[in-house]
Design an enzyme around this catalytic site. Structure first.
Site, PDB file in Angstrom:
ATOM      1  N   ASN A 109       1.052  -1.278  -0.109  1.00 63.79           N
ATOM      2  CA  ASN A 109       0.184  -0.008  -0.002  1.00 63.79           C
ATOM      3  C   ASN A 109       0.897   1.150   0.018  1.00 63.79           C
ATOM      4  O   ASN A 109       2.017   1.279  -0.411  1.00 63.79           O
ATOM      5  CB  ASN A 109      -1.061  -0.083   1.328  1.00 63.79           C
ATOM      6  CG  ASN A 109      -2.397   0.691   0.888  1.00 63.79           C
ATOM      7  OD1 ASN A 109      -2.460   1.773   0.624  1.00 63.79           O
ATOM      8  ND2 ASN A 109      -3.156  -0.202   0.389  1.00 63.79           N
ATOM      9  N   ARG A 110       0.325   2.557   0.473  1.00 63.20           N
ATOM     10  CA  ARG A 110       1.048   3.538   0.222  1.00 63.20           C
ATOM     11  C   ARG A 110       1.759   4.091   1.527  1.00 63.20           C
ATOM     12  O   ARG A 110       1.345   3.739   2.516  1.00 63.20           O
ATOM     13  CB  ARG A 110       0.011   4.798  -0.082  1.00 63.20           C
ATOM     14  CG  ARG A 110      -0.667   4.510  -1.683  1.00 63.20           C
ATOM     15  CD  ARG A 110      -1.704   5.401  -1.997  1.00 63.20           C
ATOM     16  NE  ARG A 110      -2.265   5.210  -3.371  1.00 63.20           N
ATOM     17  CZ  ARG A 110      -2.890   4.473  -3.784  1.00 63.20           C
ATOM     18  NH1 ARG A 110      -3.665   3.380  -2.849  1.00 63.20           N
ATOM     19  NH2 ARG A 110      -3.268   3.950  -4.922  1.00 63.20           N
ATOM     20  N   HIS A 215      -2.434  -9.695  -3.412  1.00 61.55           N
ATOM     21  CA  HIS A 215      -3.098  -8.649  -4.153  1.00 61.55           C
ATOM     22  C   HIS A 215      -3.793  -9.376  -5.074  1.00 61.55           C
ATOM     23  O   HIS A 215      -3.384  -9.262  -6.431  1.00 61.55           O
ATOM     24  CB  HIS A 215      -1.871  -7.633  -4.514  1.00 61.55           C
ATOM     25  CG  HIS A 215      -2.576  -6.323  -5.119  1.00 61.55           C
ATOM     26  ND1 HIS A 215      -3.302  -6.184  -6.171  1.00 61.55           N
ATOM     27  CD2 HIS A 215      -2.808  -5.445  -4.392  1.00 61.55           C
ATOM     28  CE1 HIS A 215      -3.931  -4.956  -6.020  1.00 61.55           C
ATOM     29  NE2 HIS A 215      -3.269  -4.265  -5.217  1.00 61.55           N
ATOM     30  N   ASP A 296     -11.694   1.938  -2.655  1.00 66.82           N
ATOM     31  CA  ASP A 296     -10.370   1.483  -2.481  1.00 66.82           C
ATOM     32  C   ASP A 296      -9.966   1.973  -1.141  1.00 66.82           C
ATOM     33  O   ASP A 296      -9.125   2.727  -0.763  1.00 66.82           O
ATOM     34  CB  ASP A 296      -9.481   2.167  -3.466  1.00 66.82           C
ATOM     35  CG  ASP A 296      -8.119   1.720  -3.713  1.00 66.82           C
ATOM     36  OD1 ASP A 296      -7.910   0.803  -3.067  1.00 66.82           O
ATOM     37  OD2 ASP A 296      -7.464   2.267  -4.519  1.00 66.82           O
ATOM     38  N   GLU A 378      -7.358  -7.411  -0.069  1.00 64.84           N
ATOM     39  CA  GLU A 378      -5.902  -7.527   0.589  1.00 64.84           C
ATOM     40  C   GLU A 378      -6.109  -7.515   2.119  1.00 64.84           C
ATOM     41  O   GLU A 378      -6.189  -6.693   2.662  1.00 64.84           O
ATOM     42  CB  GLU A 378      -5.391  -6.214   0.135  1.00 64.84           C
ATOM     43  CG  GLU A 378      -5.156  -6.007  -1.287  1.00 64.84           C
ATOM     44  CD  GLU A 378      -4.872  -4.572  -1.632  1.00 64.84           C
ATOM     45  OE1 GLU A 378      -3.667  -4.205  -0.974  1.00 64.84           O
ATOM     46  OE2 GLU A 378      -5.550  -3.876  -2.411  1.00 64.84           O
TER      47      GLU A 378
END
Ligand SMILES: *[C@@H]1O[C@H](CO)[C@@H](O)[C@H](O)[C@H]1NC(C)=O
Ligand SMILES: *[C@@H]1O[C@H](CO)[C@@H](O)[C@H](O)[C@H]1NC(C)=O
Ligand SMILES: *[C@@H]1O[C@H](CO)[C@@H](O)[C@H](O)[C@H]1NC(C)=O
Ligand SMILES: *[C@@H]1O[C@H](CO)[C@@H](O)[C@H](O)[C@H]1NC(C)=O
Ligand SMILES: *[C@@H]1O[C@H](CO)[C@@H](O)[C@H](O)[C@H]1NC(C)=O
Ligand SMILES: *[C@@H]1O[C@H](CO)[C@@H](O)[C@H](O)[C@H]1NC(C)=O
Ligand SMILES: *[C@@H]1O[C@H](CO)[C@@H](O)[C@H](O)[C@H]1NC(C)=O
Ligand SMILES: *[C@@H]1O[C@H](CO)[C@@H](O)[C@H](O)[C@H]1NC(C)=O
Ligand SMILES: *[C@@H]1O[C@H](CO)[C@@H](O)[C@H](O)[C@H]1NC(C)=O
Ligand SMILES: *[C@@H]1O[C@H](CO)[C@@H](O)[C@H](O)[C@H]1NC(C)=O
Ligand SMILES: *[C@@H]1O[C@H](CO)[C@@H](O)[C@H](O)[C@H]1NC(C)=O
Ligand SMILES: *[C@@H]1O[C@H](CO)[C@@H](O)[C@H](O)[C@H]1NC(C)=O
Length: 429
Positions: A109-110, A215, A296, A378
């Site tokens: 992820n971010r 994922h 998301d 996820e």
């Protein structure tokens, strides 16, 4: 050798001690130790097949990815229910690179501003998300471990039996800007209509963040639903997810944990709901980033409210995805505390279906994945927890040499559930 490294090596050897199918010899390394297994090898498409009762799957070295997952639907027709490509070599060719079925790492992820602080030291890692020229042509944050994250690399296959496969990767000190070497093993095992996932990773030389995930892109109709090319009629239930991580317009956590009010667009906990149920509600615009309609989002698995629990023995899954058309139901059990759901709003019909998917009859529907044609689930920890110390995710996300290993476990349990719940099924279209 440090104790945890020894423990890890013993674990890896225990995995390898299982009966092997005869075939080629494989070797991998854990630190300085060489370990060996065997495999019947990949097929001509670069895929390694394993099977269980009522389930069969193919995996590839690229990203330690699942590429095919076959189950029979309630009409007895075999469906391939995950996104992927026909051959392993195409994964590193496709320009869209959707992290198709792989293991994002070393940090899924971010990561806000492509930076984090550990013990007072700021680390800057390579950005690869949300480009903002001229100052940030590569991006303003890092997604799935950077431009050469783990799911862009070929892993080593260290064991391959009839029902299980183990991949390993050694990520060097400084790769993508992360501190220290990380060694990881991922084992996938198929049982009786089950797919079990076990991931372990060790920080061997320096303190470093680690967060992994699987994922996988799901379409429980094998993209063969003759009523719709989308997965919007799949129903989703997240019974423990009364909360989610608040994000800004580029999906970076703001630090807020938001409540999912009953009846709101993000309420998947009070009752199962079709993914598309709220698509006409204006609240859903921007829910998955600026101008994006759909999901998301990182939902919290509030299982801790159950007190002490054994994730394997829970009666209720943390997530249930079901298609009434195929009757295929997926129940996800996991030791992870969060769960990202992506409704494939970014798909634009440019990625090919596999030859094992889609409509078999003559049809004018394109043999590609349409927008909202899939849903990514996820299992993971709280996204960007390394930049939100007030969440207290340190023990789950920061690892040190000699300390506990990173561990992710999940069990994906499939069944057939023909409950119609007002939905169209095979034959009724
Ligand atoms: C691995 O080998 C190198 C070079 O021989 C040595 O410096 C290092 O200490 C070894 N590491 C472990 C964990 O045994
Ligand atoms: C689906 O059913 C057929 C016929 O019984 C069987 O040959 C096949 O192995 C089944 N598929 C899976 C994935 O179990
Ligand atoms: C590999 O798969 C891709 C995507 O489906 C396809 O375009 C390509 O022709 C395939 N290559 C081979 C050698 O089969
Ligand atoms: C990974 O392996 C495939 C063959 O399965 C090969 O075509 C590809 O170039 C390799 N990719 C990388 C990044 O090494
Ligand atoms: C679909 O998305 C990919 C990757 O973002 C892009 O390269 C491609 O041009 C897009 N195709 C269309 C038809 O918009
Ligand atoms: C983002 O990272 C850069 C480079 O380390 C740093 O100069 C800047 O202060 C950071 N910005 C924020 C808002 O944290
Ligand atoms: C597989 O699981 C089903 C449902 O739980 C059970 O009825 C069946 O006996 C199991 N099959 C085997 C061979 O264990
Ligand atoms: C999707 O489900 C809705 C009920 O929520 C139903 O009205 C609609 O016809 C279904 N669409 C398809 C294509 O199956
Ligand atoms: C979302 O869909 C569910 C199920 O159809 C419905 O009960 C709920 O009112 C909808 N919520 C919003 C905000 O549209
Ligand atoms: C969102 O849509 C508005 C209006 O069409 C447009 O001005 C803006 O650039 C869009 N933003 C992004 C990030 O696409
Ligand atoms: C089948 O799906 C329905 C509707 O979501 C649900 O109420 C029921 O509990 C499911 N049955 C099983 C056995 O999981
Ligand atoms: C849709 O698919 C189902 C299941 O394969 C089949 O029974 C039905 O006849 C199909 N309907 C149409 C309109 O093709």
């Amino acid at each position: 050798m440090r104790v945890s490294t020894l423990g890890f090596a013993l674990w890896a050897l225990a995995v390898l001690a299982r009966p092997q199918t005869p075939g080629q010899t494989l070797t991998g390394t854990v630190g300085n130790d060489t370990i060996a297994g065997s495999s019947s090898g990949p097929d001509k498409n670069g895929k390694y097949e394993i099977s269980g009762i009522g389930i069969r799957a193919d995996f590839i070295a690229y990203g330690a990815s699942i590429s095919n997952l076959f189950l029979n639907d309630s009409a007895g027709v075999e469906r391939d229910v995950v996104g992927g490509f026909d051959n392993a070599s195409y994964y590193s060719v496709d320009r869209q690179h959707p992290h198709f079925g792989g293991v994002p790492g070393r940090y899924a992820n971010r990561i806000k501003n492509s930076s984090f602080v550990i013990d007072g030291t700021t680390y800057n890692i390579l950005p690869n998300d949300n480009p903002l020229p001229p100052d940030h042509p590569e991006g303003v944050d890092t997604l799935h471990g950077g431009p050469n994250g783990w799911d862009w690399r070929n892993w080593t296959v260290v064991a391959h039996t009839s029902n299980s496969i183990t991949f390993s990767i050694t990520d060097q000190d400084g790769d993508q800007g992360f501190p220290g070497e990380v060694v990881s093993y991922v084992t996938y095992t198929l049982g009786n209509m089950t797919w079990d996932i076990r991931m372990v990773a060790l920080a061997t030389t320096k303190v470093t963040p680690i967060m992994l995930s699987s994922h996988t892109y799901w379409n429980l109709d094998g993209f063969a639903n003759n009523n719709t090319a989308t997965a919007l009629n799949h129903s989703l239930w997240l019974p423990y997810s009364g909360e989610r991580v608040g994000v800004d317009s580029i999906l970076i956590p703001t630090g807020d944990i938001l409540s999912n009010q009953p009846g709101s667009v993000n309420d998947f906990w009070s009752t199962p709901k079709q993914i598309g149920a709220n698509f006409s509600n204006p609240d859903l615009l921007g829910n998955c980033g600026e101008n994006c309609t759909g999901y998301d989002n990182c939902y919290v698995n509030n299982l801790r409210h159950e007190g002490t629990y054994d994730w394997r023995e829970q009666e209720v899954p943390v997530a249930r995805l079901r298609s009434a058309w195929s009757g295929i139901q997926l129940d996800v059990f996991t030791d992870q505390d969060a769960f990202q759901v992506y409704s494939c709003g970014g798909q634009n019909g440019s990625m090919a279906l596999k030859n094992t998917q889609g409509l078999s009859d003559v049809s004018d529907r394109p043999r590609t994945i349409q927008q909202y044609g899939c849903v990514v689930l996820e299992v993971q920890d709280y996204i960007d927890g390394i930049n939100q110390p007030q969440w207290g995710r340190g023990k789950k996300q920061i690892f040190e040499p000699g300390g506990d290993p990173y561990v992710l476990q999940a069990s994906y349990r499939f069944s057939l559930n023909d409950t119609m719940m007002g939905l169209l099924g095979p034959g009724s279209g």
